[in-house]
Design a protein around this motif. Sequence first.
Motif, PDB file in Angstrom:
ATOM      1  N   PRO A  48       0.936  -1.267  -0.063  1.00 22.90           N
ATOM      2  CA  PRO A  48       0.057   0.049  -0.056  1.00 22.90           C
ATOM      3  C   PRO A  48       0.716   1.360  -0.032  1.00 22.90           C
ATOM      4  O   PRO A  48       0.414   2.410  -0.036  1.00 22.90           O
ATOM      5  N   PHE A  49       2.145   1.061   0.008  1.00 15.16           N
ATOM      6  CA  PHE A  49       3.078   2.440   0.173  1.00 15.16           C
ATOM      7  C   PHE A  49       3.805   2.494  -1.088  1.00 15.16           C
ATOM      8  O   PHE A  49       3.896   1.372  -2.179  1.00 15.16           O
ATOM      9  N   CYS A  50       4.435   3.888  -1.393  1.00 13.64           N
ATOM     10  CA  CYS A  50       4.896   4.092  -2.678  1.00 13.64           C
ATOM     11  C   CYS A  50       6.612   3.494  -2.753  1.00 13.64           C
ATOM     12  O   CYS A  50       6.996   3.502  -3.738  1.00 13.64           O
ATOM     13  N   ASN A  51       6.975   3.532  -1.673  1.00 12.80           N
ATOM     14  CA  ASN A  51       8.434   3.257  -1.619  1.00 12.80           C
ATOM     15  C   ASN A  51       8.767   1.814  -1.153  1.00 12.80           C
ATOM     16  O   ASN A  51       7.979   1.101  -0.612  1.00 12.80           O
ATOM     17  N   GLU A  52       9.837   0.921  -1.742  1.00  8.35           N
ATOM     18  CA  GLU A  52      10.041  -0.256  -1.544  1.00  8.35           C
ATOM     19  C   GLU A  52      11.190  -0.633  -0.548  1.00  8.35           C
ATOM     20  O   GLU A  52      10.834  -1.437   0.321  1.00  8.35           O
ATOM     21  N   THR A  53      12.133   0.065  -0.654  1.00 12.09           N
ATOM     22  CA  THR A  53      13.490  -0.648   0.261  1.00 12.09           C
ATOM     23  C   THR A  53      14.121   0.340   1.197  1.00 12.09           C
ATOM     24  O   THR A  53      14.238   1.734   0.542  1.00 12.09           O
ATOM     25  N   ILE A  54      14.490   0.431   2.361  1.00 14.82           N
ATOM     26  CA  ILE A  54      15.147   1.417   3.136  1.00 14.82           C
ATOM     27  C   ILE A  54      16.357   0.652   3.767  1.00 14.82           C
ATOM     28  O   ILE A  54      16.277  -0.363   4.279  1.00 14.82           O
ATOM     29  N   ASP A  55      17.664   1.068   3.443  1.00 16.24           N
ATOM     30  CA  ASP A  55      18.704   0.396   3.926  1.00 16.24           C
ATOM     31  C   ASP A  55      19.586   1.429   4.914  1.00 16.24           C
ATOM     32  O   ASP A  55      19.370   2.513   4.762  1.00 16.24           O
ATOM     33  N   TYR A  56      20.105   0.712   5.854  1.00 18.63           N
ATOM     34  CA  TYR A  56      20.930   1.380   6.757  1.00 18.63           C
ATOM     35  C   TYR A  56      22.304   0.684   7.168  1.00 18.63           C
ATOM     36  O   TYR A  56      21.961  -0.700   7.226  1.00 18.63           O
ATOM     37  N   TYR A  57      23.524   1.456   7.112  1.00 21.89           N
ATOM     38  CA  TYR A  57      24.504   0.591   7.361  1.00 21.89           C
ATOM     39  C   TYR A  57      25.076   1.067   8.568  1.00 21.89           C
ATOM     40  O   TYR A  57      25.484   2.117   8.928  1.00 21.89           O
ATOM     41  N   PHE A  58      25.260  -0.047   9.420  1.00 21.63           N
ATOM     42  CA  PHE A  58      25.753   0.213  10.742  1.00 21.63           C
ATOM     43  C   PHE A  58      27.280  -0.494  10.780  1.00 21.63           C
ATOM     44  O   PHE A  58      27.660  -1.342  10.551  1.00 21.63           O
ATOM     45  N   ASN A  59      27.792   0.351  11.789  1.00 19.80           N
ATOM     46  CA  ASN A  59      29.410  -0.183  12.121  1.00 19.80           C
ATOM     47  C   ASN A  59      29.430  -0.642  13.646  1.00 19.80           C
ATOM     48  O   ASN A  59      29.304  -0.100  14.449  1.00 19.80           O
ATOM     49  N   VAL A  60      29.575  -2.242  13.610  1.00 17.02           N
ATOM     50  CA  VAL A  60      29.472  -2.839  14.868  1.00 17.02           C
ATOM     51  C   VAL A  60      30.970  -3.073  15.554  1.00 17.02           C
ATOM     52  O   VAL A  60      31.657  -3.597  14.901  1.00 17.02           O
ATOM     53  N   ILE A  61      31.128  -2.399  16.776  1.00 16.82           N
ATOM     54  CA  ILE A  61      32.524  -2.327  17.119  1.00 16.82           C
ATOM     55  C   ILE A  61      32.694  -3.405  18.303  1.00 16.82           C
ATOM     56  O   ILE A  61      31.804  -3.434  19.230  1.00 16.82           O
ATOM     57  N   GLU A  62      33.556  -4.110  18.124  1.00 20.30           N
ATOM     58  CA  GLU A  62      34.132  -5.034  19.388  1.00 20.30           C
ATOM     59  C   GLU A  62      35.435  -4.559  19.857  1.00 20.30           C
ATOM     60  O   GLU A  62      36.357  -4.442  19.283  1.00 20.30           O
ATOM     61  N   VAL A  63      35.491  -4.157  21.278  1.00 18.35           N
ATOM     62  CA  VAL A  63      36.835  -3.867  21.853  1.00 18.35           C
ATOM     63  C   VAL A  63      37.522  -5.161  22.388  1.00 18.35           C
ATOM     64  O   VAL A  63      36.814  -5.671  23.405  1.00 18.35           O
ATOM     65  N   PRO A  64      38.641  -5.293  22.021  1.00 17.86           N
ATOM     66  CA  PRO A  64      39.319  -6.424  22.641  1.00 17.86           C
ATOM     67  C   PRO A  64      39.583  -6.151  23.893  1.00 17.86           C
ATOM     68  O   PRO A  64      39.911  -5.103  24.665  1.00 17.86           O
ATOM     69  N   GLU A  65      39.939  -7.190  24.952  1.00 19.61           N
ATOM     70  CA  GLU A  65      40.052  -7.341  26.073  1.00 19.61           C
ATOM     71  C   GLU A  65      41.654  -7.017  26.402  1.00 19.61           C
ATOM     72  O   GLU A  65      42.337  -7.669  25.780  1.00 19.61           O
TER      73      GLU A  65
END
Length: 232
Positions: free
Chosen positions: A98-115
């Motif tokens: 029912p909507f006019c737009n199809e796809t929305i993308d977001y790019y996330f940078n996931v950080i892991e800190v070493p112990e």
Amino acid sequence: GHNPNDCMGFADLNVEVKDEWFLAYNSPSTTVCLGDITIFTAYSNNTPINQLTTFWSVDAGSNIVGSGGNTGYSIDYPVTWTTPGQVVVSVTKTNPNPFCNETIDYYFNVIEVPEPTTIYGPTEVCIQSPEYIYEVDPSSGLDVVWSATANTGTPNLNPNLGAYTQVTWNQSGPFNVNASYQMSSAPHCISNPTSLVVEEMIVEPALISGDPACSNSIGNYNLSPTHADATI
């Protein structure tokens, strides 16, 4: 006839105007920490969003994706970040829609800190003695967060943020001193802790040996410490 007024006609074109839907998220930025949860909200200003719920999917790699509550014009989807690196969250509709737009993308940078790899400091201590110093190797852009635990009570630790800390073990052991790296800047991701086991040093009474006692005579006696580090 052939008059200009006779060359006329009419046509109709029906145009369906569809509403647009949007995707928002509650993280301060698209840089997040491993283990964090980000709430994505799909919403529309005019069309009830429940008309979209069966037409979209979230592709977040190996991250955990679950559905949340529907409030009519918006719906929440929580994502737990379990994979470090760049992760794409893609929301796509399928027909009919029912909507006019199809796809929305977001790019996330996931950080892991070493112990931290190693905590340096004494592993056998006396309770109620002056502070014992513990430290880890410094790492650029990272602070060190400290904590300490005891079998009973809470050790006196100061400071709890810095390259080193000083601990007074004022309760009974065994003890643990823990250190984690934390980003100095946002989003202030923190590593898993590294722990060092610390034992309470218990010195038993010294052993005295020597000659039998005789009146008006001199005897030789030995005092033996019961701990390798003890002195007489």
